[in-house]
Design a protein around this motif. Structure first.
Motif, PDB file in Angstrom:
ATOM      1  N   ALA A  32       0.858  -1.183   0.000  1.00  0.00           N
ATOM      2  CA  ALA A  32       0.000   0.000   0.000  1.00  0.00           C
ATOM      3  C   ALA A  32       0.889   1.227   0.000  1.00  0.00           C
ATOM      4  CB  ALA A  32      -0.924   0.002   1.208  1.00  0.00           C
ATOM      5  N   GLY A  33       0.731   2.085  -1.003  1.00  0.00           N
ATOM      6  CA  GLY A  33       1.557   3.287  -1.122  1.00  0.00           C
ATOM      7  C   GLY A  33       0.974   4.439  -0.332  1.00  0.00           C
ATOM      8  N   TYR A  34       0.693   5.539  -1.024  1.00  0.00           N
ATOM      9  CA  TYR A  34       0.068   6.680  -0.366  1.00  0.00           C
ATOM     10  C   TYR A  34      -1.439   6.449  -0.340  1.00  0.00           C
ATOM     11  CZ  TYR A  34       4.514   9.150  -0.585  1.00  0.00           C
ATOM     12  OH  TYR A  34       5.816   9.521  -0.409  1.00  0.00           O
ATOM     13  N   THR A  35      -1.951   6.038   0.825  1.00  0.00           N
ATOM     14  CA  THR A  35      -3.375   5.739   0.962  1.00  0.00           C
ATOM     15  C   THR A  35      -3.893   6.256   2.291  1.00  0.00           C
ATOM     16  OG1 THR A  35      -3.154   3.601   2.071  1.00  0.00           O
ATOM     17  CG2 THR A  35      -3.010   3.595  -0.326  1.00  0.00           C
ATOM     18  N   GLU A  36      -5.195   6.404   2.354  1.00  0.00           N
ATOM     19  CA  GLU A  36      -5.870   6.763   3.600  1.00  0.00           C
ATOM     20  C   GLU A  36      -6.839   5.651   3.971  1.00  0.00           C
ATOM     21  OE1 GLU A  36      -9.140   9.975   5.317  1.00  0.00           O
ATOM     22  OE2 GLU A  36      -7.935  10.516   3.565  1.00  0.00           O
ATOM     23  N   HIS A  37      -6.722   5.180   5.188  1.00  0.00           N
ATOM     24  CA  HIS A  37      -7.586   4.138   5.749  1.00  0.00           C
ATOM     25  C   HIS A  37      -7.689   2.915   4.837  1.00  0.00           C
ATOM     26  CE1 HIS A  37     -11.508   2.448   7.440  1.00  0.00           C
ATOM     27  NE2 HIS A  37     -10.565   2.284   8.362  1.00  0.00           N
ATOM     28  N   THR A  38      -6.522   2.375   4.494  1.00  0.00           N
ATOM     29  CA  THR A  38      -6.469   1.058   3.874  1.00  0.00           C
ATOM     30  C   THR A  38      -6.345   0.020   4.982  1.00  0.00           C
ATOM     31  OG1 THR A  38      -5.513   1.789   1.787  1.00  0.00           O
ATOM     32  CG2 THR A  38      -5.099  -0.477   2.421  1.00  0.00           C
ATOM     33  N   VAL A  39      -7.200  -0.981   4.954  1.00  0.00           N
ATOM     34  CA  VAL A  39      -7.189  -2.042   5.970  1.00  0.00           C
ATOM     35  C   VAL A  39      -6.654  -3.319   5.325  1.00  0.00           C
ATOM     36  CG1 VAL A  39      -8.564  -3.444   7.534  1.00  0.00           C
ATOM     37  CG2 VAL A  39      -9.105  -1.019   7.222  1.00  0.00           C
ATOM     38  N   ILE A  40      -5.510  -3.786   5.798  1.00  0.00           N
ATOM     39  CA  ILE A  40      -4.900  -5.036   5.332  1.00  0.00           C
ATOM     40  C   ILE A  40      -5.031  -6.021   6.476  1.00  0.00           C
ATOM     41  CG2 ILE A  40      -2.803  -6.117   4.450  1.00  0.00           C
ATOM     42  CD1 ILE A  40      -1.892  -3.333   3.532  1.00  0.00           C
ATOM     43  N   SER A  41      -5.990  -6.957   6.343  1.00  0.00           N
ATOM     44  CA  SER A  41      -6.389  -7.743   7.507  1.00  0.00           C
ATOM     45  C   SER A  41      -6.673  -9.196   7.133  1.00  0.00           C
ATOM     46  CB  SER A  41      -7.632  -7.106   8.133  1.00  0.00           C
ATOM     47  OG  SER A  41      -8.108  -7.865   9.210  1.00  0.00           O
ATOM     48  N   HIS A  42      -6.284 -10.109   8.036  1.00  0.00           N
ATOM     49  CA  HIS A  42      -6.606 -11.539   7.938  1.00  0.00           C
ATOM     50  C   HIS A  42      -6.135 -12.157   6.617  1.00  0.00           C
ATOM     51  CE1 HIS A  42      -8.717 -12.153  11.682  1.00  0.00           C
ATOM     52  NE2 HIS A  42      -9.375 -11.028  11.497  1.00  0.00           N
ATOM     53  N   ASN A  43      -4.956 -11.750   6.178  1.00  0.00           N
ATOM     54  CA  ASN A  43      -4.361 -12.365   4.996  1.00  0.00           C
ATOM     55  C   ASN A  43      -3.305 -13.388   5.424  1.00  0.00           C
ATOM     56  OD1 ASN A  43      -5.550 -10.577   2.753  1.00  0.00           O
ATOM     57  ND2 ASN A  43      -4.707  -9.095   4.206  1.00  0.00           N
ATOM     58  N   LYS A  44      -3.061 -14.355   4.547  1.00  0.00           N
ATOM     59  CA  LYS A  44      -2.020 -15.353   4.756  1.00  0.00           C
ATOM     60  C   LYS A  44      -0.944 -15.109   3.709  1.00  0.00           C
ATOM     61  CE  LYS A  44      -1.415 -20.385   5.273  1.00  0.00           C
ATOM     62  NZ  LYS A  44      -2.112 -21.688   5.189  1.00  0.00           N
ATOM     63  N   VAL A  45       0.234 -14.681   4.161  1.00  0.00           N
ATOM     64  CA  VAL A  45       1.296 -14.237   3.256  1.00  0.00           C
ATOM     65  C   VAL A  45       2.557 -15.037   3.578  1.00  0.00           C
ATOM     66  CG1 VAL A  45       2.624 -12.252   2.465  1.00  0.00           C
ATOM     67  CG2 VAL A  45       0.267 -11.926   3.251  1.00  0.00           C
ATOM     68  N   TYR A  46       3.084 -15.767   2.559  1.00  0.00           N
ATOM     69  CA  TYR A  46       4.249 -16.597   2.857  1.00  0.00           C
ATOM     70  C   TYR A  46       5.003 -16.969   1.578  1.00  0.00           C
ATOM     71  CZ  TYR A  46       1.417 -20.702   1.463  1.00  0.00           C
ATOM     72  OH  TYR A  46       0.653 -21.612   0.783  1.00  0.00           O
ATOM     73  N   ASP A  47       6.213 -17.519   1.776  1.00  0.00           N
ATOM     74  CA  ASP A  47       7.086 -17.981   0.690  1.00  0.00           C
ATOM     75  C   ASP A  47       7.394 -16.842  -0.273  1.00  0.00           C
ATOM     76  OD1 ASP A  47       8.638 -19.535  -0.928  1.00  0.00           O
ATOM     77  OD2 ASP A  47       6.977 -20.605  -1.871  1.00  0.00           O
ATOM     78  N   LEU A  48       8.154 -15.843   0.232  1.00  0.00           N
ATOM     79  CA  LEU A  48       8.473 -14.650  -0.553  1.00  0.00           C
ATOM     80  C   LEU A  48       9.970 -14.356  -0.492  1.00  0.00           C
ATOM     81  CD1 LEU A  48       5.607 -12.297   0.669  1.00  0.00           C
ATOM     82  CD2 LEU A  48       5.638 -13.695  -1.394  1.00  0.00           C
ATOM     83  N   PRO A  49      10.508 -13.780  -1.570  1.00  0.00           N
ATOM     84  CA  PRO A  49      11.928 -13.429  -1.546  1.00  0.00           C
ATOM     85  C   PRO A  49      12.215 -12.175  -0.730  1.00  0.00           C
ATOM     86  CG  PRO A  49      10.953 -12.739  -3.610  1.00  0.00           C
ATOM     87  CD  PRO A  49       9.893 -13.517  -2.888  1.00  0.00           C
ATOM     88  N   TYR A  50      11.175 -11.326  -0.550  1.00  0.00           N
ATOM     89  CA  TYR A  50      11.375 -10.032   0.112  1.00  0.00           C
ATOM     90  C   TYR A  50      10.268  -9.840   1.152  1.00  0.00           C
ATOM     91  CZ  TYR A  50      12.146  -4.950   0.486  1.00  0.00           C
ATOM     92  OH  TYR A  50      12.373  -3.691   0.952  1.00  0.00           O
ATOM     93  N   SER A  51       9.884  -8.620   1.405  1.00  0.00           N
ATOM     94  CA  SER A  51       8.957  -8.306   2.489  1.00  0.00           C
ATOM     95  C   SER A  51       7.558  -8.850   2.228  1.00  0.00           C
ATOM     96  CB  SER A  51       8.885  -6.789   2.691  1.00  0.00           C
ATOM     97  OG  SER A  51      10.136  -6.271   3.094  1.00  0.00           O
ATOM     98  N   GLY A  52       6.848  -9.104   3.341  1.00  0.00           N
ATOM     99  CA  GLY A  52       5.498  -9.627   3.234  1.00  0.00           C
ATOM    100  C   GLY A  52       4.479  -8.539   2.943  1.00  0.00           C
ATOM    101  N   ILE A  53       4.359  -7.568   3.862  1.00  0.00           N
ATOM    102  CA  ILE A  53       3.404  -6.473   3.729  1.00  0.00           C
ATOM    103  C   ILE A  53       4.174  -5.165   3.887  1.00  0.00           C
ATOM    104  CG2 ILE A  53       1.353  -5.371   4.705  1.00  0.00           C
ATOM    105  CD1 ILE A  53       0.539  -8.148   5.765  1.00  0.00           C
ATOM    106  N   SER A  54       3.980  -4.234   2.947  1.00  0.00           N
ATOM    107  CA  SER A  54       4.687  -2.961   2.985  1.00  0.00           C
ATOM    108  C   SER A  54       3.681  -1.824   2.924  1.00  0.00           C
ATOM    109  CB  SER A  54       5.666  -2.859   1.809  1.00  0.00           C
ATOM    110  OG  SER A  54       6.411  -1.659   1.889  1.00  0.00           O
TER     111      SER A  54
END
Length: 700
Positions: free
Chosen positions: A54-76
């Protein structure tokens, strides 16, 4: 499910100037929700891409996700490294050529919560499970369960350049190799009430106005609060998208017994409760304050800090097992915190040195986001001294350092700034927590408190807060000497080491300290009623004397003890040994030959663990074991004893934390009957088990 994408799995909002500062409010990316998605094995072509961004945002909700097996960051979350924030990035000359804005970006009130993130940062280092940039007022990172973060990752949660106004709370961290939190110019960040198996964190790069406090370290992942672990990731209606392996254990532990509390500090409660039972074993407990999760523990006791004097609280406890089954809460315990104030709050301080803006008075301002720091580049030791303004019976001191670990220090109290009494001495071992509690068994009278940092691992003395608690002493002339009853006693630990202890003295004006002499020569001035005396000669007579002193300088009559130290009878000397392996010329017998210049070493190139076992020949009484390793640090090990070589009992366990000294002594509270002693090196930092000598003593 988002899988096998070349770049970022999910992106919300842009990264351009028009996204950060849109001319038309209708262009603001806002009120979006990214929930219940599986993001795995994305960024497989462009390794610097993200799972969710999520870049420049207002009230973005990132919730209850399953994030795995990545070369870099999970959530940015966030962008711009602060250069598009109001006022720009003041740490970069000329704001890197970017025009400086006098209004904030639109980024605010974003939420990253209740996500399951693991097995990430497999090819990159400068990132984390949750990575942030720039100002985000009102934004929250909470309830996420993060695991499998390898060594290259800078931090499981990484508040990077100009990350600002984040509240990071209620997250759980398991199997994080390096550190759970990194703030690099992270400003105005509140990181409290998180739970981790890895206690390390770092604040660097002019991180200001941040609070990292009241976070809980547990021994293993199975002790993390089940309420966080079970709630993170896909919600039940979506778990069929990527199901986890289910457990056959569905039986929750029994309800914990009602807790009891001890309040040695006006802001700290020590809770304990009857243990729960479970068919497969209780692995941990969760502690709730007024219904909010605040701590976790392996054992049925815990320290709760950060409370308010005079306030009433309700505490409840739940138990969990390895499968994550959680019990119902036990009966609530009502605790009213005792009255008391921080005697050091806003009192005059003097220091050995300081570096702007971390001035001395910030260590006594009552704010855990500000700190005193010694002069930049100056060597250890450094010190800070507080004038309480009057004589007090000091009962406890809380010291909160900048870093979680790495400090050796000493606390002293004085009535007149001439004669100092040691009340807590940590010079032999680094701290393993930011907040350190020195609760005195008997109050010590004094007006001045001095903290000396003797070892900071080249970071320099840096203290968020020095808090002092106690009660006022009566004023007026004092000519009455203290009364020191009885006589000292000695607990002999080694032929040259003993613990000398003595009864408590009494005095109307309080006790300023105890003076201990050895054969007429002063060896200690201490507030404690026990002193470890080492460096004695075996089979030698000594006379020890103790005198109590009050703040007015009145001294009691001395009490004394004469004893003869035992002979140096090493029970392991030249006894038979067996080992897991060895490498010539470092034979097994060299670990019990009485020569500290020879050693046993495990087979070359063999992995941990390795072990060595000594047969004393017959069952005998053992009180202490001294192990001298080859290296000064780097060993994790366990000592066990047995009478038959089959059934083993723990004698000392250092498998959780590596040694910090070459010579390590283990003492049993009471002598144990032993024939066999086994030492297992479980972690040697790839050097291999290597021991100069094992010495075993008993029968004193």
């Amino acid at each position: 499910m988002f899988k096998q994408f070349a770049a970022t799995g999910i992106q919300v909002g842009g990264t351009d100037v028009v996204d950060a500062h849109p001319a038309d409010a209708r262009s603001i990316t806002k009120d979006n929700s990214v929930t219940n998605n599986v993001v795995t094995n994305v960024a497989d072509q462009y390794g610097g891409s993200l799972g969710i961004f999520a870049g420049y945002t207002e009230h973005t909700v990132i919730s209850h996700n399953k994030v795995y097996d990545l070369p870099y960051s999970g959530i940015s979350l966030g962008w711009g490294w602060g250069m598009l924030d109001q006022g720009g990035d003041t740490s970069v000359p000329g704001n890197n050529g970017v025009p400086v804005w006098n209004v904030p970006t639109i980024a605010k009130n974003n939420v990253v919560t209740d996500n399951r993130v693991y097995d990430i940062m497999k090819k990159q280092a400068d990132g984390g499970a949750v990575y942030t940039l720039s100002a985000n007022p009102g934004s929250v990172v909470s309830g996420n369960y993060i695991s499998g973060v390898p060594t290259p990752a800078y931090g499981a949660i990484y508040h990077d350049e100009a990350s600002r106004y984040f509240r990071t709370t209620g997250n759980a961290f398991c199997d994080v190799a390096y550190q759970w939190l990194l703030m690099n110019r992270g400003m105005d960040v509140d990181a409290q009430n998180n739970f981790t198996t890895q206690p390390k964190y770092t604040t660097q790069g002019n991180t200001l106005n941040t609070t990292v406090a009241n976070n809980t370290t547990v021994d293993g992942c199975e002790q993390l609060p089940a309420s966080i672990v079970d709630n993170a990731g896909l919600e039940p209606a979506y778990r069929h998208l990527d199901p986890d392996q289910s457990s056959t254990d569905r039986t929750a532990p029994s309800v914990p017994g009602k807790a009891s509390a001890v309040t040695a500090f006006p802001t700290v409660a020590e809770l304990s409760w009857p243990a729960s039972q479970d068919d497969t074993g209780v692995t941990g407990y969760s502690i709730f304050r007024d219904g909010k999760l605040v701590s976790a523990s392996k054992n049925p006791q815990v320290r709760i800090a950060g409370l308010t004097t005079g306030q009433k609280y309700s505490f409840t406890v739940t138990a969990r097992d390895a499968a994550g089954n959680e019990s119902r809460a036990g009966k609530a315990l009502a605790v009213t915190m005792p009255a008391g104030t921080d005697l050091a709050l806003k009192k005059p301080v003097t220091v050995s040195s300081f570096s702007t803006p971390n001035v001395p008075e910030l260590a006594v301002d009552g704010d855990l986001s500000t700190r005193w720091a010694q002069g930049i580049g100056l060597p250890d030791p450094s010190w800070i001294q507080v004038d309480l303004g009057a004589q007090y019976n000091i009962s406890g001191i809380i010291t909160t350092f900048e870093k979680q670990n790495g400090y050796k220090y000493r606390l002293e109290v004085s009535a007149d700034r001439n004669r100092w009494v040691s009340v807590d001495d940590h010079r032999s071992k680094d701290t393993d927590a930011a907040a350190n509690y020195s609760s005195l068994a008997q109050p010590v009278a004094g007006r001045y408190v001095r903290l000396t940092v003797t070892g900071s691992n080249f970071s320099g003395g840096s203290v968020y807060e020095l808090q002092v608690y106690g009660s006022a002493l009566p004023t007026g002339p004092d000519t009455q000497a203290p009364v020191l009853p009885g006589s000292p006693s000695a607990n002999v630990l080694l032929p040259g080491t003993l613990d000398l202890s003595w009864p408590a003295a009494t005095d109307s004006g309080g006790i300023a300290g105890y003076t201990v002499t050895q054969d007429g020569k002063e060896i200690a001035l201490t507030a404690q009623r026990i002193l470890r005396v080492s460096g004695l000669t075996p089979a030698t007579a000594y006379t020890f004397a103790v005198t109590a002193t009050d703040p007015a300088g009145n001294a009691s009559a001395p009490i004394s003890l004469t004893l003869t130290t035992p002979a140096d009878n090493d029970l392991a000397l030249k006894k038979p040994v067996t080992v897991s392996s060895y490498s010539e010329p470092n034979l097994p017998s060299l670990a019990v030959d009485g020569d500290l210049g020879t050693r046993w070493a495990q087979g070359l190139g063999l992995p941990d663990p390795s072990w060595i076992q000594v047969d004393l020949g017959s069952v005998t009484s053992v009180k202490s074991i001294v192990t001298t390793f080859e290296l000064t640090s780097g060993y994790r090990y366990r000592l066990e004893s047995s009478v038959d070589g089959t059934s083993w009992s723990a004698f000392d366990d250092h498998t959780a934390v590596a040694t910090t000294d070459r010579v390590n002594s283990a003492f049993s509270p009471a002598p144990v009957q032993v024939r066999y002693v086994r030492l297992t090196v479980t972690g040697s930092n790839f050097n291999g088990g290597s021991i100069y000598e094992i010495q075993i003593y008993g029968g004193f």
